[in-house]
Write a protein that holds these residues in place. Structure first.
Motif, PDB file in Angstrom:
ATOM      1  N   GLU A  77       0.752  -1.215  -0.010  1.00 15.98           N
ATOM      2  CA  GLU A  77      -0.007   0.044   0.015  1.00 15.98           C
ATOM      3  C   GLU A  77       0.910   1.343   0.140  1.00 15.98           C
ATOM      4  OE1 GLU A  77      -3.516   2.121   2.544  1.00 15.98           O
ATOM      5  OE2 GLU A  77      -2.566   0.235   3.083  1.00 15.98           O
ATOM      6  N   ASP A  78       1.964   1.310   0.906  1.00 13.88           N
ATOM      7  CA  ASP A  78       2.624   2.519   0.924  1.00 13.88           C
ATOM      8  C   ASP A  78       3.621   2.846  -0.473  1.00 13.88           C
ATOM      9  OD1 ASP A  78       4.563   4.570   2.236  1.00 13.88           O
ATOM     10  OD2 ASP A  78       6.124   3.014   1.988  1.00 13.88           O
ATOM     11  N   LEU A  79       4.057   1.406  -1.234  1.00 12.61           N
ATOM     12  CA  LEU A  79       4.589   1.572  -2.291  1.00 12.61           C
ATOM     13  C   LEU A  79       3.555   2.270  -3.534  1.00 12.61           C
ATOM     14  CD1 LEU A  79       6.669  -1.034  -4.053  1.00 12.61           C
ATOM     15  CD2 LEU A  79       4.781  -0.387  -5.414  1.00 12.61           C
ATOM     16  N   ARG A  80       2.355   1.801  -3.657  1.00 11.59           N
ATOM     17  CA  ARG A  80       1.438   2.397  -4.335  1.00 11.59           C
ATOM     18  C   ARG A  80       1.321   3.820  -4.215  1.00 11.59           C
ATOM     19  NH1 ARG A  80      -1.369  -1.493  -7.771  1.00 11.59           N
ATOM     20  NH2 ARG A  80      -2.980   0.334  -7.927  1.00 11.59           N
ATOM     21  N   GLY A  81       0.941   4.248  -2.969  1.00  7.12           N
ATOM     22  CA  GLY A  81       0.653   5.812  -2.578  1.00  7.12           C
ATOM     23  C   GLY A  81       1.904   6.401  -3.070  1.00  7.12           C
ATOM     24  N   LYS A  82       3.190   6.131  -2.823  1.00 10.10           N
ATOM     25  CA  LYS A  82       4.195   6.973  -3.041  1.00 10.10           C
ATOM     26  C   LYS A  82       4.521   6.871  -4.675  1.00 10.10           C
ATOM     27  CE  LYS A  82       6.540   6.401   1.208  1.00 10.10           C
ATOM     28  NZ  LYS A  82       7.768   6.043   2.120  1.00 10.10           N
ATOM     29  N   ILE A  83       4.149   5.602  -5.407  1.00 11.67           N
ATOM     30  CA  ILE A  83       4.382   5.994  -6.773  1.00 11.67           C
ATOM     31  C   ILE A  83       3.324   6.811  -7.471  1.00 11.67           C
ATOM     32  CG2 ILE A  83       4.169   4.344  -8.809  1.00 11.67           C
ATOM     33  CD1 ILE A  83       5.560   2.290  -7.775  1.00 11.67           C
ATOM     34  N   ARG A  84       2.112   6.893  -6.887  1.00 11.35           N
ATOM     35  CA  ARG A  84       1.036   7.487  -7.285  1.00 11.35           C
ATOM     36  C   ARG A  84       1.486   8.981  -7.101  1.00 11.35           C
ATOM     37  NH1 ARG A  84      -4.523   8.317  -8.236  1.00 11.35           N
ATOM     38  NH2 ARG A  84      -4.733   5.996  -8.182  1.00 11.35           N
ATOM     39  N   ALA A  85       1.996   9.436  -5.860  1.00 10.44           N
ATOM     40  CA  ALA A  85       2.336  10.845  -5.532  1.00 10.44           C
ATOM     41  C   ALA A  85       3.354  11.360  -6.602  1.00 10.44           C
ATOM     42  CB  ALA A  85       2.693  10.866  -4.265  1.00 10.44           C
ATOM     43  N   GLU A  86       4.397  10.309  -6.783  1.00 10.23           N
ATOM     44  CA  GLU A  86       5.280  10.770  -7.840  1.00 10.23           C
ATOM     45  C   GLU A  86       4.779  11.154  -9.246  1.00 10.23           C
ATOM     46  OE1 GLU A  86       9.700   9.345  -9.216  1.00 10.23           O
ATOM     47  OE2 GLU A  86       8.662   8.090  -7.760  1.00 10.23           O
ATOM     48  N   MET A  87       4.107  10.277  -9.764  1.00 13.15           N
ATOM     49  CA  MET A  87       3.462  10.169 -10.875  1.00 13.15           C
ATOM     50  C   MET A  87       2.565  11.494 -11.062  1.00 13.15           C
ATOM     51  SD  MET A  87       2.211   6.226 -11.819  1.00 13.15           S
ATOM     52  CE  MET A  87       1.788   6.508 -13.482  1.00 13.15           C
ATOM     53  N   GLU A  88       1.910  11.842  -9.839  1.00 15.42           N
ATOM     54  CA  GLU A  88       1.056  13.033 -10.123  1.00 15.42           C
ATOM     55  C   GLU A  88       1.770  14.397 -10.090  1.00 15.42           C
ATOM     56  OE1 GLU A  88      -1.430  12.698  -6.565  1.00 15.42           O
ATOM     57  OE2 GLU A  88      -3.050  11.462  -7.693  1.00 15.42           O
ATOM     58  N   ARG A  89       3.059  14.165  -9.336  1.00 14.86           N
ATOM     59  CA  ARG A  89       4.011  15.403  -9.554  1.00 14.86           C
ATOM     60  C   ARG A  89       4.320  15.536 -11.061  1.00 14.86           C
ATOM     61  NH1 ARG A  89       5.433  13.789  -4.316  1.00 14.86           N
ATOM     62  NH2 ARG A  89       7.264  12.292  -5.169  1.00 14.86           N
ATOM     63  N   GLY A  90       5.001  14.414 -11.416  1.00 11.88           N
ATOM     64  CA  GLY A  90       5.208  14.402 -12.974  1.00 11.88           C
ATOM     65  C   GLY A  90       4.211  15.065 -13.962  1.00 11.88           C
ATOM     66  N   ALA A  91       3.032  14.422 -13.601  1.00 14.54           N
ATOM     67  CA  ALA A  91       1.816  14.716 -14.615  1.00 14.54           C
ATOM     68  C   ALA A  91       1.712  16.198 -14.311  1.00 14.54           C
ATOM     69  CB  ALA A  91       0.746  13.983 -14.371  1.00 14.54           C
ATOM     70  N   GLN A  92       1.711  16.756 -13.259  1.00 17.43           N
ATOM     71  CA  GLN A  92       1.447  18.186 -12.893  1.00 17.43           C
ATOM     72  C   GLN A  92       2.417  19.091 -13.411  1.00 17.43           C
ATOM     73  OE1 GLN A  92       0.751  18.415  -8.700  1.00 17.43           O
ATOM     74  NE2 GLN A  92      -1.185  17.559  -8.723  1.00 17.43           N
ATOM     75  N   GLY A  93       3.597  18.770 -13.381  1.00 15.86           N
ATOM     76  CA  GLY A  93       4.750  19.561 -14.046  1.00 15.86           C
ATOM     77  C   GLY A  93       4.859  19.532 -15.490  1.00 15.86           C
ATOM     78  N   MET A  94       4.259  18.358 -15.939  1.00 17.57           N
ATOM     79  CA  MET A  94       4.273  18.399 -17.553  1.00 17.57           C
ATOM     80  C   MET A  94       2.776  19.309 -18.065  1.00 17.57           C
ATOM     81  SD  MET A  94       4.757  14.163 -18.241  1.00 17.57           S
ATOM     82  CE  MET A  94       4.423  14.525 -20.160  1.00 17.57           C
ATOM     83  N   ALA A  95       2.059  19.082 -17.332  1.00 14.98           N
ATOM     84  CA  ALA A  95       0.924  20.126 -17.696  1.00 14.98           C
ATOM     85  C   ALA A  95       1.141  21.472 -17.688  1.00 14.98           C
ATOM     86  CB  ALA A  95      -0.283  19.686 -16.434  1.00 14.98           C
ATOM     87  N   LYS A  96       1.798  21.821 -16.420  1.00 14.13           N
ATOM     88  CA  LYS A  96       2.106  23.375 -16.183  1.00 14.13           C
ATOM     89  C   LYS A  96       3.138  23.844 -17.525  1.00 14.13           C
ATOM     90  CE  LYS A  96       1.879  23.620 -11.300  1.00 14.13           C
ATOM     91  NZ  LYS A  96       2.654  23.733  -9.921  1.00 14.13           N
ATOM     92  N   GLU A  97       4.106  22.863 -17.647  1.00 13.23           N
ATOM     93  CA  GLU A  97       5.130  23.216 -18.957  1.00 13.23           C
ATOM     94  C   GLU A  97       4.050  23.333 -20.124  1.00 13.23           C
ATOM     95  OE1 GLU A  97       8.326  23.949 -20.958  1.00 13.23           O
ATOM     96  OE2 GLU A  97       8.028  24.022 -18.754  1.00 13.23           O
ATOM     97  N   GLU A  98       3.022  22.533 -20.467  1.00 17.77           N
ATOM     98  CA  GLU A  98       2.180  22.450 -21.627  1.00 17.77           C
ATOM     99  C   GLU A  98       1.596  24.004 -21.713  1.00 17.77           C
ATOM    100  OE1 GLU A  98      -0.477  19.408 -21.891  1.00 17.77           O
ATOM    101  OE2 GLU A  98       1.225  17.831 -22.304  1.00 17.77           O
TER     102      GLU A  98
END
Length: 244
Positions: free
Chosen positions: A186-207
């Motif tokens: 559960e901790d693995l999935r949560g931290k991977i999700r948080a990292e993916m969301e940060r990356g997605a938000q960064g890409m969206a801001k760059e777009e």
């Protein structure tokens, strides 16, 4: 209020009755006046990829498991088939002059048959080989190959199949998650999700940033100050010199 963009240049320094007189020349930011219509009519795309789904997280977890996989010899006596991991030696030559390809000789390389990471047609021709077999494989480098000197060129490789490996992917368990530095699955999935969301938000801001500047560039024109152009050119050249 002045907004300089470069260091001021001082000239004509004079002393007069204990007072110093001098001229200062400085380039300032160009004034850009936007009309109300220009301010209100800047279309920006809706950012994609901000939402991270459970399927996205599961795919990332699977990649994490694959990255920690072990490879063991396949003891079954058989030919190479799709999905296998094969250890090969190979040496490549250009077909027109039989000249060796620079960097085209490797021993002990492991390739995945059907994994999509080999040159087009290479792994398909490895299929059917048995460990110890030698074979000539003919290929054509793709037109968009990263090495421009090889783009579209015909070549052949002398290939020796050394062995077939089985990929042993670990099961998704709390013990495996702990080995990877997490408390549990559960901790693995949560931290991977948080990292993916940060990356997605960064890409969206760059777009959005790119869309904004593209639109502004289309709507507004002005001559950049010469000192700014010269400084950018200098920084670019210094960056190239540091790289090489």
């Amino acid at each position: 209020k002045l907004m300089p963009i470069d260091a001021p240049k001082v000239s004509d320094i004079k002393m007069d009755n204990g007072k110093i007189q001098f001229k200062v020349c400085v380039e300032v930011r160009p004034e850009v006046n936007l009309t109300d219509e220009q301010i209100l009519r800047i279309p920006l795309p809706k950012p994609d990829g901000v939402d991270v789904t459970e399927e996205d997280v599961s795919a990332a977890v699977d990649n994490e498991r694959k990255s920690s996989a072990m490879y063991q010899p396949d003891l079954e006596v058989r030919a190479v088939r799709s999905g296998d991991f094969v250890v090969v030696d190979y040496e490549g030559f250009l077909r027109d002059k039989d000249t060796p390809i620079a960097g085209g000789k490797t021993e002990g390389a492991m390739i995945e048959i059907g994994g999509g990471r080999c040159l087009p047609g290479f792994d398909e021709q490895v299929m059917g080989m048995n460990p110890g077999d030698k074979k000539r494989i003919d290929i054509v480098f793709p037109a968009d190959f990263y090495d421009e000197d090889l783009q579209g060129k015909s070549a052949y490789f002398h290939v020796t199949a050394q062995s077939i490996k089985k990929r042993m992917i670990p099961d998704l368990t709390d013990d495996w998650a702990k080995e990877r530095g997490y408390e549990n699955v559960e901790d693995l999935r949560g931290k991977i999700r948080a990292e993916m969301e940060r990356g997605a938000q960064g890409m969206a801001k760059e777009e959005l940033r790119k869309a904004l500047f593209t639109t502004l560039d289309q709507k507004i024109s002005f001559d950049p100050p010469q000192s700014f152009v010269e400084r950018q050119a200098k920084d670019l050249l210094e960056g190239i010199e540091r790289q090489y």
